[in-house]
Write an enzyme that holds these catalytic residues in place. Sequence first.
Site, PDB file in Angstrom:
ATOM      1  N   ASN A  44       6.892   6.738   0.219  1.00  0.00           N
ATOM      2  CA  ASN A  44       8.234   6.155   0.149  1.00  0.00           C
ATOM      3  C   ASN A  44       8.699   5.570   1.469  1.00  0.00           C
ATOM      4  O   ASN A  44       9.891   5.458   1.726  1.00  0.00           O
ATOM      5  CB  ASN A  44       9.248   7.195  -0.351  1.00  0.00           C
ATOM      6  CG  ASN A  44       8.864   7.756  -1.710  1.00  0.00           C
ATOM      7  OD1 ASN A  44       8.488   7.005  -2.614  1.00  0.00           O
ATOM      8  ND2 ASN A  44       8.935   9.076  -1.853  1.00  0.00           N
ATOM      9  N   ARG A  45       7.734   5.191   2.300  1.00  0.00           N
ATOM     10  CA  ARG A  45       8.015   4.594   3.616  1.00  0.00           C
ATOM     11  C   ARG A  45       8.781   5.545   4.543  1.00  0.00           C
ATOM     12  O   ARG A  45       9.368   5.110   5.531  1.00  0.00           O
ATOM     13  CB  ARG A  45       8.781   3.276   3.466  1.00  0.00           C
ATOM     14  CG  ARG A  45       7.975   2.155   2.768  1.00  0.00           C
ATOM     15  CD  ARG A  45       6.709   1.865   3.554  1.00  0.00           C
ATOM     16  NE  ARG A  45       5.969   0.714   3.053  1.00  0.00           N
ATOM     17  CZ  ARG A  45       4.917   0.795   2.236  1.00  0.00           C
ATOM     18  NH1 ARG A  45       4.493   1.960   1.811  1.00  0.00           N
ATOM     19  NH2 ARG A  45       4.280  -0.291   1.865  1.00  0.00           N
ATOM     20  N   LEU A  46       8.743   6.834   4.238  1.00  0.00           N
ATOM     21  CA  LEU A  46       9.355   7.830   5.132  1.00  0.00           C
ATOM     22  C   LEU A  46       8.280   8.330   6.094  1.00  0.00           C
ATOM     23  O   LEU A  46       7.867   9.497   6.069  1.00  0.00           O
ATOM     24  CB  LEU A  46       9.969   8.981   4.324  1.00  0.00           C
ATOM     25  CG  LEU A  46      11.138   8.587   3.419  1.00  0.00           C
ATOM     26  CD1 LEU A  46      11.644   9.797   2.650  1.00  0.00           C
ATOM     27  CD2 LEU A  46      12.274   7.978   4.243  1.00  0.00           C
TER      28      LEU A  46
ATOM     29  N   LYS B 256       0.850  -1.187   0.000  1.00  0.00           N
ATOM     30  CA  LYS B 256       0.000   0.000   0.000  1.00  0.00           C
ATOM     31  C   LYS B 256       0.886   1.237   0.000  1.00  0.00           C
ATOM     32  O   LYS B 256       1.797   1.357   0.818  1.00  0.00           O
ATOM     33  CB  LYS B 256      -0.903   0.005   1.242  1.00  0.00           C
ATOM     34  CG  LYS B 256      -1.754   1.248   1.412  1.00  0.00           C
ATOM     35  CD  LYS B 256      -2.861   1.318   0.372  1.00  0.00           C
ATOM     36  CE  LYS B 256      -3.780   2.502   0.633  1.00  0.00           C
ATOM     37  NZ  LYS B 256      -4.856   2.611  -0.364  1.00  0.00           N
TER      38      LYS B 256
END
Length: 210
Positions: A185-187, A3
């Site tokens: 971006n998983r940040l 996701k």
Amino acid sequence: MRKHYSHEGLVEEQLAPEPIGQFTRWFHDADDAGVVEPNAMVLSTADAEGRPSSRTVLLKGYDLRGFVFFTNYGSRKGSELAANPHAGLLFPWIALARQVIVQGRVEKVGRDETAAYFRTRPHGSQLGAWASEQSSPVGGREVLEQRYAELERRYPEGEGVPVPPFWGGYRVVPRSVEFWQGRENRLHDRLRYVADPSSPTGWRVERLCP
């Protein structure tokens, strides 16, 4: 399965001065967004040897003192909290790409507070608290139903049901409360309140790497 999060971020300047205020904001956001049972939380405990266990319970109240839930004192979580009175809570508001993670010590709530809550429970739930020796093996569902039927005859609808002496509330007194917001971006944004007596608010905030 993956996701991609595209939600608005969380910055330090937006935070409430203390974690309960921030939790209230996010709790109302979850409720307004239609999250099913936003008060559902994963409670993690550990026994005296440090072996963990987790289960979902319902938050039944919170204030500046902490987060309250109710259970059978003889349940697995009750036994583990007696040996190791520390716990973690996780509120998984997945629809909003948010989590709240609480860690702290645990204390029993007073019997007056337990009784006040018990009286708000539906009659069937009051009887269920008596019928179930929570976490203990049982011979079959018919045993539970028989116990319940006996209690129903003893305490018919409209008659007061006493609070079981083996049942009551626990309060998780937070030492840290993390607010996790999913980002691109998983940040992800992870802002954690940590109890700090030297701070004017009693808390300091630190940003964690995602």
